[in-house]
Design a protein around this motif. Structure first.
Motif, mmCIF file in Angstrom:
data_model
loop_
_atom_site.group_PDB
_atom_site.id
_atom_site.type_symbol
_atom_site.label_atom_id
_atom_site.label_comp_id
_atom_site.label_asym_id
_atom_site.label_seq_id
_atom_site.Cartn_x
_atom_site.Cartn_y
_atom_site.Cartn_z
ATOM 1 N N ALA A 85 -4.376 -11.884 -58.493
ATOM 2 C CA ALA A 85 -4.321 -11.240 -57.181
ATOM 3 C C ALA A 85 -3.162 -10.263 -57.061
ATOM 4 C CB ALA A 85 -4.208 -12.301 -56.087
ATOM 5 N N LEU A 104 0.037 -3.390 -60.258
ATOM 6 C CA LEU A 104 -0.361 -2.924 -58.930
ATOM 7 C C LEU A 104 -0.134 -3.978 -57.853
ATOM 8 C CD1 LEU A 104 -1.419 -0.477 -60.369
ATOM 9 C CD2 LEU A 104 -3.519 -0.648 -59.071
ATOM 10 N N GLU A 105 0.047 -3.525 -56.639
ATOM 11 C CA GLU A 105 0.184 -4.416 -55.483
ATOM 12 C C GLU A 105 -1.166 -5.091 -55.205
ATOM 13 O OE1 GLU A 105 2.880 -4.960 -53.259
ATOM 14 O OE2 GLU A 105 3.981 -4.105 -54.938
ATOM 15 N N PRO A 106 -1.152 -6.242 -54.528
ATOM 16 C CA PRO A 106 -2.413 -6.958 -54.256
ATOM 17 C C PRO A 106 -3.456 -6.072 -53.576
ATOM 18 C CG PRO A 106 -0.544 -8.288 -53.587
ATOM 19 C CD PRO A 106 0.017 -6.983 -54.035
ATOM 20 N N ASP A 107 -3.018 -5.246 -52.620
ATOM 21 C CA ASP A 107 -3.999 -4.470 -51.875
ATOM 22 C C ASP A 107 -4.509 -3.274 -52.655
ATOM 23 O OD1 ASP A 107 -1.228 -3.663 -51.381
ATOM 24 O OD2 ASP A 107 -2.128 -2.043 -50.228
ATOM 25 N N GLU A 108 -3.915 -2.988 -53.806
ATOM 26 C CA GLU A 108 -4.396 -1.874 -54.613
ATOM 27 C C GLU A 108 -5.411 -2.329 -55.653
ATOM 28 O OE1 GLU A 108 -0.512 0.936 -54.972
ATOM 29 O OE2 GLU A 108 -0.289 -1.083 -55.694
ATOM 30 N N ASP A 159 -8.322 -4.043 -55.199
ATOM 31 C CA ASP A 159 -9.712 -4.179 -54.758
ATOM 32 C C ASP A 159 -10.230 -5.601 -54.960
ATOM 33 O OD1 ASP A 159 -11.946 -3.381 -53.521
ATOM 34 O OD2 ASP A 159 -12.631 -1.992 -55.051
ATOM 35 N N ILE A 160 -9.444 -6.554 -54.477
ATOM 36 C CA ILE A 160 -9.822 -7.955 -54.552
ATOM 37 C C ILE A 160 -9.720 -8.540 -53.142
ATOM 38 C CG2 ILE A 160 -9.094 -8.454 -56.910
ATOM 39 C CD1 ILE A 160 -6.518 -9.574 -55.102
ATOM 40 N N GLY A 198 -7.877 -6.256 -42.493
ATOM 41 C CA GLY A 198 -7.776 -5.571 -43.778
ATOM 42 C C GLY A 198 -8.315 -4.147 -43.707
ATOM 43 N N MET A 255 -5.808 -1.997 -41.841
ATOM 44 C CA MET A 255 -4.683 -1.649 -42.697
ATOM 45 C C MET A 255 -5.049 -0.548 -43.687
ATOM 46 S SD MET A 255 -1.954 -3.301 -41.973
ATOM 47 C CE MET A 255 -2.383 -3.118 -40.257
ATOM 48 N N ARG A 256 -6.348 -0.462 -43.998
ATOM 49 C CA ARG A 256 -6.778 0.587 -44.913
ATOM 50 C C ARG A 256 -7.133 1.870 -44.174
ATOM 51 N NH1 ARG A 256 -7.010 -3.777 -47.511
ATOM 52 N NH2 ARG A 256 -6.994 -3.841 -49.781
#
Lengths: 357, 307, 284
Positions: A50, A70-74, A76-77, A99, A102-103
């Protein structure tokens, strides 16, 4: 294409290695269950996929791209937690939409996606409630909705059913399986519950002490455990282990423990090289059969469970558990006759613990 | 499953962002870091350096070693104030602990109007030390205050003129101090009592143990950490005590109720004895650290355990 | 058993009376004219209540004015308000962000910084007083409201940080992870998730910081100069330096006026104050 690949992943906390050279390829659309006892590192591994925990070494590829740094939000999980981890101050609607917000998704689009998910999971009437007003099962649905709404390439589940009671857990299991079949997305699912692993997985990875012990289909993990650890961890009641030698006695094969014998019927031909050397015999309760062709054994205790009964018997100087139907009545102290089904048993090397049959 | 068109279009991966969120966390800590390093520890070092110099009105940096400490320890007023700190500390802390614990037990017995009592006991806490000092100065006024009021009732020999007596003024500080802080101690003890496992009470009732024995032999030993916390907090208050002396006795009569915290401020701000004031401040700091270090150790172990 | 209950209530009522008496004496004295104070007991209730002393304390007594000192506490009340509002917002704001960064993010040395702050909370202000004076003077803020706000923020941040850090440490890790995966960075996580969660603790911190800043004396005395005198300093001056006969009724009215804001906050906040005081007790 949308799978996950771990290449030589290691993890150490202040010099102490907890993950040792994990190599794992998870196919697109697989339902992979990471199974192991608590403290085996399965949650750490999930957190590393993650991006919540940095890896010490190795690479993590998701959907064919190196995402190690990569950061968790980068990545795609999406992830579903044991504690549900819903935002307590937000309504269900806001929880699911957070989520997307935030995007930077536009508000009408968020609204539409959230109501679609509400329909899909049948939680539309709950959308304006706060998480504290929901039952555990409803909270877990919302948590799943929060993961679904983002439509990620990989779903990560961290013991999602552990906080639910037994009946709800069974229902949710069915629902998760349907969801996976419907979405066809890759799922990595952590649990210590072998029933969940058996029922849900298309692939099971058994972890212990930061190493992969076996990576196989659920059937093979049960039928052909790679080593003694997997054999004893999977299956309840646990597998019976006996130390001794397989010897030929005329046409038949016996397992000689030194304190007595247990006939092994129908051992396959390719097991011939295992004769006359020290081995560990692994027999699940259902591999032990009450049969007049067997050898003499003594009933110690019978435990009827309803559909089955487990009978504890003393044979060949050891105690073993055998499974049989509920019809026959076993009295403690009664003499019976028992044998092992050679087509299904496992044989392990007594030193390394690895399966040799 | 067939991917909806609007989702398929979205499926492209962003490149790694150049700014990481945990860098923001580090940036957000900079003000606190600066305050800690500069205004707490840097300034302590600075004060220590000043204490090694001849500084009077303004800091001058010609060092004289520990001369200021020698002067400080030869100073009679300093010794009076340190002695007063010891007397006041014992009386104040002892009084707060005993009365606070007593009140907490009374409230814990399950009384009606618990909230009202608690509100009244803690009300002084919301008032400043200055307000406390001024009120008590009036109550203990030797000509118009409590002494006179009791004499008016008929007890003509009653004496309560401590505030103007050299040998008694220090005790008035403890009275006013306890009045103000006892509510805090009560609240802390009450919180501790409420944390006691109710099964202990059930068990002791089954065993027929009298209530006072349960408090004395069972509950009080269980409250060790609360006693410890109360002791530390009250110590910290005593060492910093400045406002109360100023407002209640002004350190007087003479310097008979002076305290180190006031000594230090007086020498730094009014007496143009910066070097000696700094030396006094540093001695005060060492005293504080000696008392609170077990507490800090405790807190930090707890903080680490929370990880 | 019955006797015990009577004794219990008796003790509680005596204790309550003893703790409340000074406050009641303060109020009753402030409502008496001087003649009545000279003639009667401090326990006597005012026979002829008058707010004259209150007026004098608030507006000042211009008949005895020396030079331009014809001011009561009203101007210092305004000074205190102008100090307390920005100092409150800044110290609580900074403390909440610092506590959040320490508790929810992986920052090297976070525990060390927290330990340093915790110890810093116990440092007697006298120890760093002089260097702080120089700092404020070098910034050109000495004797100004901004200077006082600055020192209050410096002194308050350790306490507010501790409160928020300890609270945010109790937030489940999974919640933070979920927010990270949802794409919330440092500020969105704070604003949308953590701050709404911390509303009760925010209230507690505000109440306690308000009380501490309003009640401060030493910093106001040192950094206020003539123009930036907060109410506590003005009260002390008023009580300490009167010409002619001491007017105890005016003193008590002024004391009551000074105590009123924090008293009101205490009475209105009720349980929140009680809850906070235990958590934030470390600040003396």
């Amino acid at each position: 294409m949308n799978g996950v690949e771990l290449r030589g992943v290691t993890k150490a906390y202040s010099g102490l290695a907890v993950m040792k050279d994990i190599n794992l390829e998870i196919e697109d659309g697989a339902f992979l269950v990471l199974l192991g006892p608590s403290g085996c590192g399965k949650s750490t591994l999930l957190n590393m996929i993650a991006g919540l925990e940095p890896v010490t070494g190795g690479e993590i590829h998701i959907a064919g791209r190196d995402m190690t740094k990569l950061e968790p939000d980068e990545r795609d999980i999406a992830m579903v937690f044991q504690s549900y981890a819903l935002y307590p101050t937000m309504s269900v609607r806001k929880n699911i939409g957070f989520g997307l917000k935030m995007r930077g998704m536009a508000r009408p689009d968020i609204e539409r996606r959230v109501s679609e998910i509400g329909e899909l999971l049948q939680i539309t009437p709950l959308l304006d409630r706060k998480p504290s007003q929901l039952s555990g099962g409803q909270q877990q649905r919302v948590a799943i909705g929060r993961a679904l709404v983002r439509d990620p390439v990989v779903f990560l589940f961290d013991e999602p059913l552990s906080n639910l009671d037994a009946k709800l857990r069974a229902d949710m299991r069915v629902e998760l399986k349907r969801l996976h079949e419907r979405l066809g997305r890759t799922i990595v699912y952590v649990t210590h519950d072998q029933i969940e692993a058996m029922t849900l997985a298309t692939r099971v990875v058994v972890l212990e002490q930061g190493r992969i012990q076996q990576n196989d289909t659920p059937e093979n993990v049960y039928r052909r455990p790679a080593n003694r650890f997997v054999a004893s961890f999977v299956g309840a009641p646990t597998m019976n282990f006996l130390d001794g030698k397989l010897v030929r006695d005329g046409d038949a094969v016996l397992f000689d423990t030194g304190a007595g014998c247990l006939p092994v019927a129908g051992l396959p031909d390719h097991a011939a090289h295992l004769l006359d050397r020290p081995v560990t015999l692994g027999a699940r309760p259902e591999h032990l059969v009450f049969d007049d062709a067997g050898c003499a054994a003594k009933v110690l205790l019978a435990e009827p469970t309803g559909p089955d009964q487990y009978v504890r018997v003393a044979v060949a100087g050891a105690e073993v558990t055998a499974r049989t139907g509920p019809e026959q009545v076993f009295r403690s102290g009664a003499s019976v006759s028992i044998l092992a089904d050679g087509a299904r048993i496992s044989v392990f090397d007594p030193d390394s613990g690895q399966a040799i049959l | 499953m067939v991917e909806p068109a609007h989702l398929a279009a979205r499926r492209q991966h962003p490149d790694r962002r150049w700014w990481r969120p945990d860098w923001t966390a580090r940036v957000a800590l900079i003000p606190a870091l600066i305050i800690t390093i500069v205004c707490f520890y840097g300034f302590i070092v600075w004060t220590f350096i000043i204490s090694l110099t001849r500084s009077r009105l303004l800091p001058v940096y010609n060092f004289t070693g520990f001369d200021q400490y020698a002067r400080l320890f030869a100073n009679e007023r300093w010794w009076t104030s340190m002695q007063n700190l010891a007397i006041h500390g014992c009386l104040f802390i002892g009084g707060c602990v005993v009365i606070g614990y007593g009140l907490a037990i009374l409230i814990d017995r399950g009384v009606r109007g618990e909230g009202l009592f608690r509100t009244m006991f803690m009300m002084p806490l919301s008032m400043s030390f200055i307000v406390t000092g001024v009120i008590w100065q009036w109550v203990m006024n030797p000509t118009l205050g409590l002494q006179e009021a009791v004499r008016d009732l008929g007890w003509v020999t009653f004496e309560f003129n401590w505030i103007v007596r050299q040998d008694r003024s220090i005790y008035t500080l403890a009275i006013a101090g306890i009045w103000q802080q006892v509510g805090l101690c009560m609240a802390l003890f009450l919180a501790g009592l409420r944390n006691v496992d109710p099964n202990i009470w059930k068990a002791s009732r089954v065993d027929g143990i009298p209530v006072w024995r349960v408090y004395l032999h069972i509950i009080t030993p269980m409250m060790r950490t609360v006693f410890f916390t109360v002791f530390i907090l009250m110590s910290a208050i005593v060492m910093k005590a400045f406002d109360l002396v100023v407002a209640l006795t002004g350190g007087g009569p003479g310097f008979s109720s002076d305290l180190p915290a006031r000594f230090v401020v007086d020498h730094i701000l009014n007496r143009q004895e910066l070097g000696m004031g700094a030396a006094g401040a540093f001695v005060l700091l060492c005293t504080v650290l000696a008392v609170i270090s077990p507490y800090i150790y405790f807190e930090l172990r707890k903080a680490r355990g929370a990880h | 058993m019955r006797l015990n209950r009577v004794a219990l209530y008796g003790l509680l009522i005596v204790a309550a009376f003893m703790l409340m008496a000074p406050v009641l004496i303060m109020i009753s004295t402030s409502l008496k004219p001087m003649s009545e104070i000279r003639g009667g007991s401090i326990f006597a209730l005012p026979t002829d209540p008058t707010f004259a002393a209150w007026g004098k304390a608030w507006f000042g007594d211009c008949t005895q004015a020396v030079g331009d000192v014809c001011q009561g506490l009203s101007s210092s009340f305004m000074t205190s308000v102008r100090i307390v509002i920005p100092a409150l917002i800044l110290s609580v704001g900074l403390g909440s962000v610092t506590g959040y960064a320490l508790a929810a993010w992986r920052v090297p040395g976070a525990n060390l910084l927290f330990a340093a702050l915790l110890v810093g909370m116990f440092i007697p202000p006298q120890v760093t007083l002089y260097p702080l004076i120089i700092l404020v003077r070098e910034l050109g803020l000495f004797g100004s409201i901004s200077g006082l706000v600055l020192v209050h923020v410096i002194w308050g941040v350790a306490f507010t940080t501790m409160m928020f850090r300890n609270f945010f440490k109790t937030v489940p890790q999974d919640l933070l992870k979920a927010a990270r995966i949802d794409g919330a960075g440092f500020w969105p996580l704070f604003w949308y998730v953590m701050l709404p969660l911390s509303l009760p603790i925010l209230g507690v911190a505000m109440i306690l910081q308000f009380t501490y800043i309003w009640n401060d004396f030493l910093l106001g005395l040192t950094f206020g100069g003539r123009s930036g005198q907060p109410m506590t300093v003005a009260l002390n001056n008023l009580v300490g330096s009167q010409f002619g006969e001491k007017e105890y009724n005016v003193d008590m009215a002024a004391t009551m006026l000074t105590a009123l804001p924090t008293l009101a906050v205490y009475l209105l906040s009720g349980r929140l104050f009680v809850r906070g005081i235990a958590a934030g007790a470390v600040k003396g």
